[in-house]
Scaffold this motif. Structure first.
Motif, PDB file in Angstrom:
ATOM      1  N   ASP A 359       0.789  -1.243   0.000  1.00 37.80           N
ATOM      2  CA  ASP A 359       0.000   0.000   0.000  1.00 37.80           C
ATOM      3  C   ASP A 359       0.818   1.288   0.000  1.00 37.80           C
ATOM      4  O   ASP A 359       0.333   2.311  -0.436  1.00 37.80           O
ATOM      5  N   HIS A 360       2.018   1.250   0.531  1.00 35.48           N
ATOM      6  CA  HIS A 360       2.739   2.516   0.673  1.00 35.48           C
ATOM      7  C   HIS A 360       4.026   2.561  -0.149  1.00 35.48           C
ATOM      8  O   HIS A 360       4.971   3.262   0.195  1.00 35.48           O
ATOM      9  N   ALA A 363       3.063   6.871  -3.533  1.00 35.08           N
ATOM     10  CA  ALA A 363       1.992   7.719  -3.004  1.00 35.08           C
ATOM     11  C   ALA A 363       0.732   7.567  -3.854  1.00 35.08           C
ATOM     12  O   ALA A 363      -0.393   7.586  -3.352  1.00 35.08           O
TER      13      ALA A 363
END
Ligand SMILES: Cc1ncc(C[n+]2csc(CCOP(=O)(O)OP(=O)(O)O)c2C)c(N)n1
Length: 389
Positions: A359-360, A363
């Motif tokens: 997920d990270h 961005a």
């Protein structure tokens, strides 16, 4: 962060490290035989003055420092036990380095910013990072778990020395912003051999960056002694880069507080960086994967035990009548409370959703990462029960 002890390491055990041998006052000596470090509290708990680093403290401040030291040590001991019980993947203990970390940590103002390595649990404590967040990282359920900008405490850095450059860049930014905050970068004696650290010194010096380099010389870089890092006391390196260097008794919380406070003020006033060498000792193993008995002598560790940061402050509080039995009992009760919170907290940490790791990365959404996530979900679902992922 681990090393396999080898025959080679064992053969070079007991290196001559004259600076680590205890002298009468517990201090290393300079070439003229004079104490070569700033000390405000002797190993026996006697308060001494230093002309360059005056410090006035109230009894309450001294008791607060004592409480910090005890709680930080307790937290560290619990973490070591939890690793042994299989609850953490690894732990890098700070045992013996509490005074260097609490003294320097308490010298910071709220707006100052710290860039740690991976052993700075005592500094994290002073920046109000929840200890359970540190343990989440060592348990492998998060990648830090605290907001660096909320705590002004950067995430831990495993690539040794690299954060000295991040700290210097951040400090250069502070100058451009025109605030009077300062930055402190923590690293070890081993990291001092990294090119990044020399580069950070150069940039910080030439740009007058408001950064304090705080080197905890705990005498060993895993199995490599300080003698493999330098031929001169580490703090003297600063002069070659054109800024002041100070060696402080890293087991003396008052000296660490006074010198770091001075250095941060020096830096924030536009005078450029300072290097502090906190002369201390790593009482435990490098990490829980290490066995220090393979490369260092028990006598050396025992000599350092006599300079313990907590017992010397306790001796001072007792001899000056600044704390009573009730106070020590209350600290003990707080320590028990913290121990329980840490044990229960770690055991009840939920496992993260395994797909969170995707997920990270960027961005914004990214097609390649999306494909990898989908592939992983399909792979995990191919195992029995995996569809519950
Ligand atoms: C760039 C880099 N090289 C090697 C390592 C492997 N390594 C991990 S810890 C360590 C020794 C660090 O010693 P020191 O800087 O004295 O810090 P201490 O662990 O003693 O606090 C090494 C070589 C690493 N993490 N990063």
């Amino acid at each position: 962060m681990t090393v396999k002890s080898t025959t080679r390491a064992r053969k070079k055990a007991a290196p001559a490290v004259p600076d680590t041998l205890p002298t009468g006052s517990g201090a290393p000596l300079d070439e003229g035989g004079r104490p070569d470090l700033v000390q405000l509290l002797t190993p026996e708990g006697e308060r001494v003055e230093h002309p360059d680093y005056p410090l006035s403290t109230t009894p309450e401040e001294l008791r607060d420092l004592y409480r910090d030291l005890v709680l930080v040590r307790r937290f560290d001991a619990e973490a070591t036990s939890l690793q042994r019980q299989g609850e953490l993947g690894l732990w890098a203990s700070l045992l013996g380095q509490e005074a260097a970390q609490v003294g320097s940590g308490r010298a910071m103002r709220p707006g100052d910013y710290a860039f740690p390595t991976y052993r700075e649990h005592g500094v994290a404590w002073c920046r109000d990072v929840d200890p359970l967040n540190l343990l989440g990282m060592f348990r492998g359920v998060n990648h830090g778990g605290w907001d660096p900008n909320e705590k002004n405490f950067h995430l831990y850095t495993i690539v040794i020395g690299s954060q000295t450059l991040h700290a210097t860049g951040y400090a250069m930014g502070i100058t451009k912003d025109g605030t009077d905050d300062a930055v402190i970068a923590y690293f070890g004696d081993g990291a001092s051999s990294q090119g990044d650290v020399s580069e950070a010194f150069t940039f910080a010096s030439v740009y007058n960056a408001p950064v304090v380099f705080f080197c905890q010389n705990n005498q060993w870089a895993i199995s490599e002694p300080t003698t493999n890092q330098t031929k001169i006391p580490l703090y003297r390196r600063a002069s070659g880069f054109g800024f002041p260097g100070v060696r402080v008794d890293g087991n003396d919380v008052l000296a660490c507080l006074a010198v770091t406070r001075w250095a941060l003020d020096h830096a924030r006033s536009g005078n450029g960086p300072v290097l502090i060498e906190a002369f201390t000792y790593r009482m435990g193993a490098h990490t829980t994967s290490d066995d220090p008995t393979r490369y260092r002598l028990a006598e050396e560790t025992e000599a350092w035990r006599a300079k313990d940061p907590i017992s010397r402050l306790k001796a001072h509080l007792e001899r000056e009548g600044l704390a009573d039995e009730e106070f020590f009992a209350s600290v003990e009760a707080k320590s028990e409370e913290l121990g329980l919170r840490v044990r229960e907290g770690v055991r009840s940490m939920p496992d993260p959703d395994p797909t969170l790791i995707f997920d990270h990365v960027y961005a914004e959404p990214h097609t390649l990462v999306d494909e990898e996530r989908a592939e992983y979900i399909a792979y995990a679902a191919s195992f029995e029960g995996g569809e519950n992922l």
